[in-house]
Design a protein around this motif. Structure first.
Motif, mmCIF file in Angstrom:
data_model
loop_
_atom_site.group_PDB
_atom_site.id
_atom_site.type_symbol
_atom_site.label_atom_id
_atom_site.label_comp_id
_atom_site.label_asym_id
_atom_site.label_seq_id
_atom_site.Cartn_x
_atom_site.Cartn_y
_atom_site.Cartn_z
ATOM 1 N N ALA A 147 0.824 -1.203 0.000
ATOM 2 C CA ALA A 147 0.000 0.000 0.000
ATOM 3 C C ALA A 147 0.863 1.260 0.000
ATOM 4 O O ALA A 147 0.356 2.368 0.118
ATOM 5 C CB ALA A 147 -0.921 0.005 1.213
ATOM 6 N N ASP A 148 2.173 1.075 -0.119
ATOM 7 C CA ASP A 148 3.119 2.192 -0.086
ATOM 8 C C ASP A 148 2.922 3.025 1.188
ATOM 9 O O ASP A 148 2.882 4.245 1.158
ATOM 10 C CB ASP A 148 2.988 3.052 -1.345
ATOM 11 C CG ASP A 148 4.253 3.839 -1.637
ATOM 12 O OD1 ASP A 148 5.332 3.410 -1.183
ATOM 13 O OD2 ASP A 148 4.169 4.894 -2.298
ATOM 14 N N ASP A 149 2.781 2.323 2.279
ATOM 15 C CA ASP A 149 2.528 2.918 3.582
ATOM 16 C C ASP A 149 3.651 2.467 4.519
ATOM 17 O O ASP A 149 3.982 1.279 4.563
ATOM 18 C CB ASP A 149 1.162 2.425 4.086
ATOM 19 C CG ASP A 149 0.705 3.113 5.353
ATOM 20 O OD1 ASP A 149 1.351 4.072 5.805
ATOM 21 O OD2 ASP A 149 -0.337 2.682 5.894
ATOM 22 N N ALA A 150 4.220 3.382 5.260
ATOM 23 C CA ALA A 150 5.293 3.039 6.193
ATOM 24 C C ALA A 150 4.732 2.204 7.340
ATOM 25 O O ALA A 150 3.742 2.571 7.960
ATOM 26 C CB ALA A 150 5.946 4.297 6.739
ATOM 27 N N SER A 151 5.369 1.085 7.583
ATOM 28 C CA SER A 151 4.918 0.201 8.650
ATOM 29 C C SER A 151 5.282 0.777 10.013
ATOM 30 O O SER A 151 6.441 1.087 10.266
ATOM 31 C CB SER A 151 5.563 -1.181 8.500
ATOM 32 O OG SER A 151 5.314 -1.957 9.647
ATOM 33 N N PRO A 152 4.301 0.863 10.912
ATOM 34 C CA PRO A 152 4.609 1.304 12.268
ATOM 35 C C PRO A 152 5.240 0.182 13.101
ATOM 36 O O PRO A 152 5.634 0.398 14.241
ATOM 37 C CB PRO A 152 3.236 1.687 12.831
ATOM 38 C CG PRO A 152 2.286 0.809 12.097
ATOM 39 C CD PRO A 152 2.876 0.642 10.713
ATOM 40 N N LEU A 153 5.338 -1.004 12.502
ATOM 41 C CA LEU A 153 5.843 -2.174 13.226
ATOM 42 C C LEU A 153 7.219 -2.625 12.747
ATOM 43 O O LEU A 153 7.675 -3.708 13.126
ATOM 44 C CB LEU A 153 4.849 -3.328 13.089
ATOM 45 C CG LEU A 153 3.479 -3.051 13.696
ATOM 46 C CD1 LEU A 153 2.450 -4.038 13.191
ATOM 47 C CD2 LEU A 153 3.562 -3.063 15.213
ATOM 48 N N ALA A 154 7.887 -1.811 11.943
ATOM 49 C CA ALA A 154 9.185 -2.219 11.384
ATOM 50 C C ALA A 154 10.191 -2.637 12.463
ATOM 51 O O ALA A 154 10.836 -3.683 12.309
ATOM 52 C CB ALA A 154 9.742 -1.121 10.492
ATOM 53 N N PRO A 155 10.345 -1.900 13.550
ATOM 54 C CA PRO A 155 11.318 -2.339 14.577
ATOM 55 C C PRO A 155 10.926 -3.682 15.212
ATOM 56 O O PRO A 155 11.780 -4.546 15.412
ATOM 57 C CB PRO A 155 11.301 -1.214 15.621
ATOM 58 C CG PRO A 155 10.734 -0.031 14.930
ATOM 59 C CD PRO A 155 9.788 -0.577 13.886
ATOM 60 N N GLU A 156 9.649 -3.850 15.511
ATOM 61 C CA GLU A 156 9.180 -5.102 16.107
ATOM 62 C C GLU A 156 9.349 -6.264 15.127
ATOM 63 O O GLU A 156 9.747 -7.367 15.508
ATOM 64 C CB GLU A 156 7.710 -4.999 16.526
ATOM 65 C CG GLU A 156 7.471 -4.095 17.715
ATOM 66 C CD GLU A 156 7.227 -2.634 17.351
ATOM 67 O OE1 GLU A 156 7.508 -2.225 16.193
ATOM 68 O OE2 GLU A 156 6.765 -1.893 18.233
ATOM 69 N N ASP A 157 9.037 -5.996 13.852
ATOM 70 C CA ASP A 157 9.179 -7.045 12.838
ATOM 71 C C ASP A 157 10.637 -7.475 12.694
ATOM 72 O O ASP A 157 10.928 -8.668 12.602
ATOM 73 C CB ASP A 157 8.628 -6.568 11.488
ATOM 74 C CG ASP A 157 7.104 -6.500 11.460
ATOM 75 O OD1 ASP A 157 6.446 -7.224 12.233
ATOM 76 O OD2 ASP A 157 6.576 -5.723 10.636
ATOM 77 N N ALA A 158 11.548 -6.515 12.693
ATOM 78 C CA ALA A 158 12.977 -6.839 12.565
ATOM 79 C C ALA A 158 13.463 -7.638 13.778
ATOM 80 O O ALA A 158 14.196 -8.621 13.627
ATOM 81 C CB ALA A 158 13.790 -5.557 12.401
ATOM 82 N N HIS A 159 13.051 -7.220 14.966
ATOM 83 C CA HIS A 159 13.445 -7.917 16.204
ATOM 84 C C HIS A 159 12.902 -9.347 16.209
ATOM 85 O O HIS A 159 13.643 -10.301 16.467
ATOM 86 C CB HIS A 159 12.931 -7.132 17.412
ATOM 87 C CG HIS A 159 13.212 -7.758 18.732
ATOM 88 N ND1 HIS A 159 14.490 -7.964 19.213
ATOM 89 C CD2 HIS A 159 12.368 -8.236 19.682
ATOM 90 C CE1 HIS A 159 14.418 -8.546 20.409
ATOM 91 N NE2 HIS A 159 13.143 -8.725 20.708
ATOM 92 N N PHE A 160 11.619 -9.484 15.906
ATOM 93 C CA PHE A 160 11.017 -10.814 15.912
ATOM 94 C C PHE A 160 11.660 -11.714 14.859
ATOM 95 O O PHE A 160 11.889 -12.901 15.105
ATOM 96 C CB PHE A 160 9.503 -10.750 15.680
ATOM 97 C CG PHE A 160 8.886 -12.112 15.600
ATOM 98 C CD1 PHE A 160 8.689 -12.862 16.746
ATOM 99 C CD2 PHE A 160 8.553 -12.672 14.378
ATOM 100 C CE1 PHE A 160 8.153 -14.140 16.677
ATOM 101 C CE2 PHE A 160 8.016 -13.942 14.292
ATOM 102 C CZ PHE A 160 7.813 -14.681 15.450
#
Length: 185
Positions: A147-160
């Motif tokens: 959706a060309d939308d910045a993910s608000p979960l990028a840090p959590e996704d990278a950590h997980f």
């Protein structure tokens, strides 16, 4: 007094021996997975004091539980973001993340149980569950990226992603090498 000193040195030797399991495992993981540094892996296992005396199977279960806790925390963050999100499309994207992280929590719990059971079949089932859980952060990020939308979960996704990679790598190390028949001409 001599007995106390002997017990102390014996415990020290066992602790050093067992902590070398963590060190060797983390060296192997860091060598095979550039996204996970040796120090990150060591830090992950230090979060659970049982890691110091765990064998490889114990480390696999510990890693699955640590990843499960991170998936639970990410699920809680998603719920919080969803509750305050006014844009229906972003709520839908967060809904995708909520679903995959909920699945990941279940998969990681099952994987930890399978690892604890032991045996080739249970270990392979755990590897399958861990592989599926590892898909959660990518699916979540894709929901926003498409959706060309910045993910608000990028840090959590990278950590997980790193934690799930560690859990999968340790569990995979427990599996016997698969024997594939060779073609003989």
């Amino acid at each position: 007094m001599r007995l106390l000193v002997l017990v102390f040195f014996l415990l020290l030797a066992l602790s050093t021996c067992e902590s070398s399991t963590v060190q060797e495992m983390c060296k192997s993981i860091a060598a095979g997975h550039p996204s996970v540094s040796y120090s990150y892996c060591i830090k992950t296992f230090k979060a659970d004091s049982a890691s110091a005396t765990a064998d490889a199977r114990g480390l696999a279960a510990i890693a699955a539980r640590i990843a499960e806790a991170a998936a639970n925390a990410t699920s809680a963050r998603i719920a919080s973001l969803s509750a305050s999100e006014k844009d229906a499309r972003r709520r839908e994207r967060l809904g995708v993340c909520a679903e995959v992280y909920s699945d990941a929590v279940d998969q990681l719990g099952e994987a930890a149980e399978d690892i604890t059971l032991g045996g080739d079949k249970a270990t392979q089932d755990a590897v399958t569950q861990l592989s599926a859980a590892l898909d959660a952060p990518g699916t979540c990020e894709d929901a926003f990226g498409e959706a060309d939308d910045a993910s608000p979960l990028a840090p959590e996704d990278a950590h997980f992603s790193k934690l799930a990679t560690i859990a999968l790598a340790v569990a995979a190390s427990l599996s016997p090498p698969s024997s594939t028949p060779t073609n003989r001409a």
